[in-house]
Design a protein around this motif. Sequence first.
Motif, short mmCIF file in Angstrom:
data_model
loop_
_atom_site.label_atom_id
_atom_site.label_comp_id
_atom_site.label_asym_id
_atom_site.label_seq_id
_atom_site.Cartn_x
_atom_site.Cartn_y
_atom_site.Cartn_z
N TRP A 1 0.85 -1.19 0.00
CA TRP A 1 0.00 0.00 0.00
C TRP A 1 0.89 1.25 0.00
O TRP A 1 1.45 1.62 1.02
CB TRP A 1 -0.95 0.02 1.20
N ARG A 2 1.00 1.86 -1.18
CA ARG A 2 1.75 3.11 -1.36
C ARG A 2 3.09 3.10 -0.60
O ARG A 2 3.34 3.95 0.27
CB ARG A 2 0.90 4.31 -0.96
N PRO A 3 3.95 2.15 -0.93
CA PRO A 3 5.18 1.96 -0.15
C PRO A 3 6.17 3.11 -0.29
O PRO A 3 6.24 3.78 -1.32
CB PRO A 3 5.76 0.67 -0.73
N ASP A 4 6.95 3.31 0.78
CA ASP A 4 8.05 4.28 0.76
C ASP A 4 9.31 3.64 0.20
O ASP A 4 10.21 4.33 -0.30
CB ASP A 4 8.33 4.81 2.17
N THR A 5 9.41 2.31 0.37
CA THR A 5 10.58 1.57 -0.10
C THR A 5 10.09 0.39 -0.93
O THR A 5 8.91 0.05 -0.90
CB THR A 5 11.43 1.07 1.09
N ALA A 6 10.99 -0.24 -1.65
CA ALA A 6 10.62 -1.34 -2.53
C ALA A 6 10.05 -2.50 -1.72
O ALA A 6 10.73 -3.00 -0.80
CB ALA A 6 11.84 -1.80 -3.32
N PRO A 7 8.83 -2.96 -2.03
CA PRO A 7 8.22 -4.06 -1.27
C PRO A 7 9.08 -5.33 -1.27
O PRO A 7 9.07 -6.08 -0.30
CB PRO A 7 6.89 -4.29 -1.99
N GLU A 8 9.82 -5.54 -2.37
CA GLU A 8 10.62 -6.78 -2.43
C GLU A 8 11.74 -6.79 -1.39
O GLU A 8 12.33 -7.85 -1.12
CB GLU A 8 11.21 -6.97 -3.83
N ASP A 9 12.02 -5.64 -0.79
CA ASP A 9 13.04 -5.58 0.26
C ASP A 9 12.47 -5.93 1.64
O ASP A 9 13.23 -6.04 2.61
CB ASP A 9 13.67 -4.19 0.32
N GLU A 10 11.15 -6.07 1.73
CA GLU A 10 10.51 -6.34 3.02
C GLU A 10 10.67 -7.81 3.42
O GLU A 10 10.79 -8.71 2.58
CB GLU A 10 9.01 -6.02 2.94
N ASP A 11 10.63 -8.05 4.74
CA ASP A 11 10.61 -9.41 5.26
C ASP A 11 9.34 -10.11 4.78
O ASP A 11 8.27 -9.50 4.77
CB ASP A 11 10.64 -9.35 6.80
N PRO A 12 9.40 -11.39 4.39
CA PRO A 12 8.20 -12.10 3.92
C PRO A 12 7.03 -12.06 4.89
O PRO A 12 5.87 -12.04 4.46
CB PRO A 12 8.70 -13.53 3.70
N TRP A 13 7.31 -12.00 6.19
CA TRP A 13 6.22 -11.98 7.17
C TRP A 13 5.42 -10.68 7.11
O TRP A 13 4.26 -10.64 7.51
CB TRP A 13 6.77 -12.17 8.58
N ALA A 14 6.02 -9.63 6.62
CA ALA A 14 5.33 -8.34 6.56
C ALA A 14 4.13 -8.37 5.62
O ALA A 14 3.26 -7.50 5.69
CB ALA A 14 6.30 -7.24 6.11
N PHE A 15 4.06 -9.39 4.76
CA PHE A 15 2.97 -9.49 3.79
C PHE A 15 1.77 -10.26 4.35
O PHE A 15 0.82 -10.53 3.62
CB PHE A 15 3.48 -10.16 2.51
N SER A 16 1.83 -10.61 5.62
CA SER A 16 0.73 -11.35 6.25
C SER A 16 -0.39 -10.38 6.61
O SER A 16 -0.17 -9.41 7.33
CB SER A 16 1.24 -12.06 7.52
N GLY A 17 -1.59 -10.67 6.14
CA GLY A 17 -2.72 -9.79 6.40
C GLY A 17 -2.88 -8.75 5.32
O GLY A 17 -2.08 -8.67 4.37
N PHE A 18 -3.92 -7.92 5.44
CA PHE A 18 -4.27 -6.97 4.40
C PHE A 18 -4.45 -5.57 4.96
O PHE A 18 -4.80 -5.40 6.14
CB PHE A 18 -5.55 -7.41 3.69
N ALA A 19 -4.26 -4.59 4.08
CA ALA A 19 -4.42 -3.18 4.44
C ALA A 19 -5.15 -2.48 3.31
O ALA A 19 -5.01 -2.83 2.14
CB ALA A 19 -3.07 -2.52 4.67
N GLY A 20 -5.93 -1.48 3.68
CA GLY A 20 -6.63 -0.71 2.66
C GLY A 20 -7.15 0.60 3.22
O GLY A 20 -7.25 0.79 4.44
N VAL A 21 -7.48 1.49 2.32
CA VAL A 21 -8.09 2.78 2.66
C VAL A 21 -9.27 2.99 1.73
O VAL A 21 -9.16 2.81 0.52
CB VAL A 21 -7.08 3.94 2.50
N GLY A 22 -10.42 3.34 2.30
CA GLY A 22 -11.60 3.64 1.52
C GLY A 22 -12.08 5.05 1.82
O GLY A 22 -11.84 5.60 2.90
N ARG A 23 -12.77 5.64 0.85
CA ARG A 23 -13.29 7.01 0.99
C ARG A 23 -14.79 7.01 0.83
O ARG A 23 -15.32 6.39 -0.10
CB ARG A 23 -12.65 7.94 -0.04
N THR A 24 -15.48 7.71 1.72
CA THR A 24 -16.93 7.83 1.60
C THR A 24 -17.28 8.78 0.45
O THR A 24 -16.57 9.76 0.21
CB THR A 24 -17.58 8.36 2.89
N ALA A 25 -18.38 8.48 -0.22
CA ALA A 25 -18.79 9.32 -1.35
C ALA A 25 -19.39 10.62 -0.86
O ALA A 25 -19.91 10.72 0.23
CB ALA A 25 -19.80 8.55 -2.18
#
Length: 267
Positions: A243-267
């Motif tokens: 989600w809009r990373p500051d650094t390259a995701p491929e540099d992250e520890d594999p465990w960091a990809f556990s679970g989900f993140a998101g942002v929604g906007r009300t209309a």
Amino acid sequence: MERPAWAPRSIDISVPSVSRIYDYYLGGSHNFEVDREAARRAMEFIPGLPKISQANRAFMRRAVRYAVAEGVTQFLDIGSGIPTFGNAHEIARAANPDARVVYVDHDPVAVAHSEAVLAGCDGVDVVAADLRKPQEILTSPQVEQLLDLERPVALLLVAVLHFVEDADDPHAAVAELGAALAPGSLLVLTHASYEGIPQRAEGAVDVYKDIRNPLVMRSRDEIGRFFEGYDMVEPGLVPMPHWRPDTAPEDEDPWAFSGFAGVGRTA
């Protein structure tokens, strides 16, 4: 066991606390051996829990900066836990000194620490309340004094919904909170899931069940239901490092990809 000055007299320090366990994962000092023991037991099954917790915090900071850049300067952070470096109000007010933040937690330790950290800090406060009772939050004096619900608010639900069981209808609670927010408000959310975990980890779920704080792993589709009525912000509901990373995701520890993140906007 000697009770430190920071621990409220009202809490039983012989019982593990989810907030203090999370503090331990993040490298904090506001935890006891009973919390560390529970954390170590969970880490036997999910060794990457500290990495997952750090990814949660990193996502929260990016999402808060995004919200301020979008003109949202009011934050309602539910399940905020024990204050650690890089809290929502620090990130938000670094971007806009006029940002206002209300923290909410039902853990008396988290609330007591927040009160101590926030003493003398204008525009920021804490509420002792439960996500499962949205009206107690929305009608609290702190929310009524600091947040203008006629203007957009960022609702932060970071690493909290997986501690609310289906029987307590978390989707209804999130919908009720969202219904009280003005158009243009944001829902900022992370949630644990078996999807993306490098190995099956039911044993960690059992550890949380043993300490009477069940950990509910939901699928991506089930997590996505929390965003009903919202327009998803790109890149949608994704593993946290994507989600809009500051650094390259491929540099992250594999465990960091556990679970989900998101942002929604009300209309």
